[in-house]
Design a protein around this motif. Structure first.
Motif, PDB file in Angstrom:
ATOM      1  N   ILE A 105       0.863  -1.182   0.000  1.00 25.37           N
ATOM      2  CA  ILE A 105       0.000   0.000   0.000  1.00 25.37           C
ATOM      3  C   ILE A 105       0.898   1.230   0.000  1.00 25.37           C
ATOM      4  O   ILE A 105       1.731   1.406   0.897  1.00 25.37           O
ATOM      5  N   LYS A 106       0.732   2.077  -1.015  1.00 24.90           N
ATOM      6  CA  LYS A 106       1.406   3.379  -0.996  1.00 24.90           C
ATOM      7  C   LYS A 106       0.438   4.330  -0.308  1.00 24.90           C
ATOM      8  O   LYS A 106      -0.563   4.767  -0.904  1.00 24.90           O
ATOM      9  N   ASN A 107       0.721   4.605   0.962  1.00 27.74           N
ATOM     10  CA  ASN A 107      -0.258   5.363   1.755  1.00 27.74           C
ATOM     11  C   ASN A 107      -0.067   6.868   1.588  1.00 27.74           C
ATOM     12  O   ASN A 107       0.512   7.539   2.433  1.00 27.74           O
ATOM     13  N   ASP A 108      -0.602   7.387   0.499  1.00 24.07           N
ATOM     14  CA  ASP A 108      -0.454   8.815   0.213  1.00 24.07           C
ATOM     15  C   ASP A 108      -1.529   9.657   0.894  1.00 24.07           C
ATOM     16  O   ASP A 108      -1.619  10.855   0.647  1.00 24.07           O
ATOM     17  N   SER A 109      -2.308   9.000   1.755  1.00 26.14           N
ATOM     18  CA  SER A 109      -3.338   9.753   2.478  1.00 26.14           C
ATOM     19  C   SER A 109      -2.742  10.495   3.675  1.00 26.14           C
ATOM     20  O   SER A 109      -3.451  11.207   4.364  1.00 26.14           O
ATOM     21  N   VAL A 110      -1.438  10.327   3.906  1.00 24.00           N
ATOM     22  CA  VAL A 110      -0.830  11.003   5.061  1.00 24.00           C
ATOM     23  C   VAL A 110       0.027  12.206   4.643  1.00 24.00           C
ATOM     24  O   VAL A 110       0.877  12.660   5.387  1.00 24.00           O
ATOM     25  N   ASN A 111      -0.225  12.724   3.467  1.00 21.29           N
ATOM     26  CA  ASN A 111       0.420  13.977   3.038  1.00 21.29           C
ATOM     27  C   ASN A 111      -0.069  15.146   3.911  1.00 21.29           C
ATOM     28  O   ASN A 111      -1.056  15.005   4.626  1.00 21.29           O
ATOM     29  N   PRO A 112       0.590  16.313   3.809  1.00 17.76           N
ATOM     30  CA  PRO A 112       0.196  17.436   4.693  1.00 17.76           C
ATOM     31  C   PRO A 112      -1.288  17.816   4.648  1.00 17.76           C
ATOM     32  O   PRO A 112      -1.850  18.161   5.682  1.00 17.76           O
ATOM     33  N   THR A 113      -1.923  17.763   3.491  1.00 24.86           N
ATOM     34  CA  THR A 113      -3.368  18.056   3.496  1.00 24.86           C
ATOM     35  C   THR A 113      -4.197  16.782   3.319  1.00 24.86           C
ATOM     36  O   THR A 113      -5.374  16.834   2.996  1.00 24.86           O
ATOM     37  N   PHE A 114      -3.534  15.641   3.493  1.00 26.16           N
ATOM     38  CA  PHE A 114      -4.208  14.335   3.554  1.00 26.16           C
ATOM     39  C   PHE A 114      -4.736  13.799   2.217  1.00 26.16           C
ATOM     40  O   PHE A 114      -5.707  13.041   2.194  1.00 26.16           O
ATOM     41  N   TYR A 380      -2.295   2.377  -4.878  1.00 25.77           N
ATOM     42  CA  TYR A 380      -2.139   3.784  -4.504  1.00 25.77           C
ATOM     43  C   TYR A 380      -3.373   4.233  -3.711  1.00 25.77           C
ATOM     44  O   TYR A 380      -4.481   4.286  -4.260  1.00 25.77           O
ATOM     45  N   ILE A 381      -3.166   4.519  -2.431  1.00 22.09           N
ATOM     46  CA  ILE A 381      -4.253   4.998  -1.566  1.00 22.09           C
ATOM     47  C   ILE A 381      -4.043   6.502  -1.410  1.00 22.09           C
ATOM     48  O   ILE A 381      -3.110   6.956  -0.745  1.00 22.09           O
ATOM     49  N   THR A 382      -4.933   7.278  -2.062  1.00 24.82           N
ATOM     50  CA  THR A 382      -4.603   8.675  -2.329  1.00 24.82           C
ATOM     51  C   THR A 382      -5.339   9.704  -1.482  1.00 24.82           C
ATOM     52  O   THR A 382      -5.060  10.897  -1.589  1.00 24.82           O
TER      53      THR A 382
END
Ligand code: PLP
Ligand code: ZN
Length: 415
Positions: A105-114, A380-382
């Motif tokens: 899982i590429k957890n891209d939901s934890v970027n600065p604005t989620f 990709y979990i975006t």
């Protein structure tokens, strides 16, 4: 509001080229070819660019560590909120549940604005400053609004974001908190996009996903670069991308292509997969009919509001790629909710419906044999589930309310 410093474009850039006819353009605010209306892409000089794995490894863990392949160089004091280098997690339990040997899982939901939108917004907003604009904006299904607004806040630019009026309240509140002027439009995303495209020139707005689109899309290539680096400079066999306009899918494919051209990976992924919601699936429909063109979905109807784009701007380019390899599949609202819950219960990751679409499509394609069970697969979990909690709240087991005493608790625990 005036910005203080102009940002120079990277010396590795040759210019812009039309994706359809190849016509070359100097770096400018042009975003469509004047001969054939094709989309314009940033072209790099790979002789000059040449990033090395060792040099990349020494840099800060954010998206700008791949600066040679981005339009701007952070040495130039760009405006940044540290998006990128999000975790790539081996999903052992979910993999076992679905019968896959190596699921990530590429957890891209934890970027600065989620959401992953911080990546394209980062490049788009810095491009606006490069071109001397003092106002930025976007047409958004929700996540891009917050990403653009956050970068605008960081850079001290005016910000005007436009969303359909049915956008989730949490997303609207988030974008407004960054100080953006948020305009809700009574219509679909395609109505919003049409209006914003007209407003861009009229009001001299740097709209990240319209007139700054050639730069904006570059940011999402870093989703390919990071996965390759996190897999020790190897590409996965298959990857699944939640798709609306098709910009991210295209950018990820281009990212892997560039790594291959630069010999940073040996092979590109053999199975790129587009995931859409059944209630807004123009690319999946065209793929399944083996058609080269997109039939617009006039009235999208899905809980995956972030993917509700009936007329995908990059749709034909996605179809062109899928002709060579890969699949496109969709998921119903019930399957999306099931996908959200699977990822949460098996891996502890809470995603918004776009991520549920990915997991649902993964499950379907594994069952149908379109994803090999021994393949390395990246999902990709975006986007983050906290932005859309209302979607699943009423689908979960009901909450028990008790008085603060052990007798009542006993009743709940022992049934
Ligand atoms: C969470 C999330 N995932 C995926 C997408 C789809 O991106 P694209 O329009 O580049 O296909 C969006 C678009 O808004 C999104 O918000
Ligand atoms: Zn052209």
């Amino acid at each position: 509001m005036q910005t203080t410093s102009l940002i120079k474009s990277s010396p590795n850039i040759k210019g812009l080229a039309c994706r359809d006819c190849g016509k070359f353009f100097e770096i400018s605010l042009n975003h469509a070819c004047d001969e054939c209306f094709g989309a314009l892409d940033v072209i790099y000089d790979f002789e000059k660019a040449k990033p090395s794995k060792d040099r990349i490894a020494l840099r800060e863990k954010n998206m700008w560590r791949y600066r040679e392949l981005l339009p701007f160089d952070p040495v130039d004091a760009i405006y940044d909120i540290q998006a990128g280098y999000t975790p790539l997690i081996k999903a052992k339990k979910l993999g076992e549940k679905l019968g896959l040997k190596e699921l990530y899982i590429k957890n891209d939901s934890v970027n600065p604005t989620f959401s992953f939108k911080d990546r394209p917004a980062a490049v788009g907003v810095n491009a606006a400053i490069h071109f001397g604009l003092d106002t930025v904006g976007c047409a958004s299904t929700g996540n891009l609004a917050s990403a653009t607004a956050a970068y605008a806040a960081r850079a001290g630019l005016n910000c005007l974001v436009f969303v359909p009026a049915n956008t989730e309240r949490t997303k609207v509140a988030q974008a407004r908190a960054y100080g953006a002027k948020l305009i809700e439009v009574d219509g679909t995303y395609d109505d919003v996009n049409r209006l914003v495209s007209q407003a861009a020139d009229l009001y001299n707005i740097g709209v990240v996903n319209v007139n700054l689109r050639p730069y904006y899309v570059e940011g999402s290539k870093t989703l390919a670069f990071e996965v390759a680096e996190q897999m020790n400079w190897e590409a996965p066999d298959a990857f699944i991308v939640p798709t609306a306009s098709g910009a991210m899918f295209n950018a990820i494919c281009r990212g892997f292509e560039e790594l291959r051209q630069l010999n940073l990976i040996n092979e590109e992924p053999s199975n790129p997969i587009v995931a859409q919601a059944e209630g807004c699936n123009p690319i999946v429909k065209a793929f399944k009919k083996n058609s080269d063109h997109i039939e617009v979905i006039e009235k999208p109807k899905t809980i995956a509001l972030s993917l509700a784009i009936g007329n995908p701007g990059d749709g034909v380019y996605v179809l062109k790629r899928l002709k060579k390899k890969g699949f496109a599949e969709d998921a119903s609202d019930d399957e999306i909710v099931e996908g959200i819950c699977l990822l949460a219960k098996y891996e502890g990751i809470f995603t918004e419906p776009a991520g549920g679409v990915v997991i649902a499509v993964l499950k379907k394609l594994v069952d149908e044999g379109k994803i090999d069970r021994s393949d390395k697969v990246v999902c990709y979990i975006t986007g983050n589930g906290l932005k859309t909690s209302e979607v699943i709240s009423d689908k979960l087991e009901s909450v028990t309310l008790i008085k603060p005493n052990l007798k009542e608790l006993e009743r709940v625990i022992n049934g």
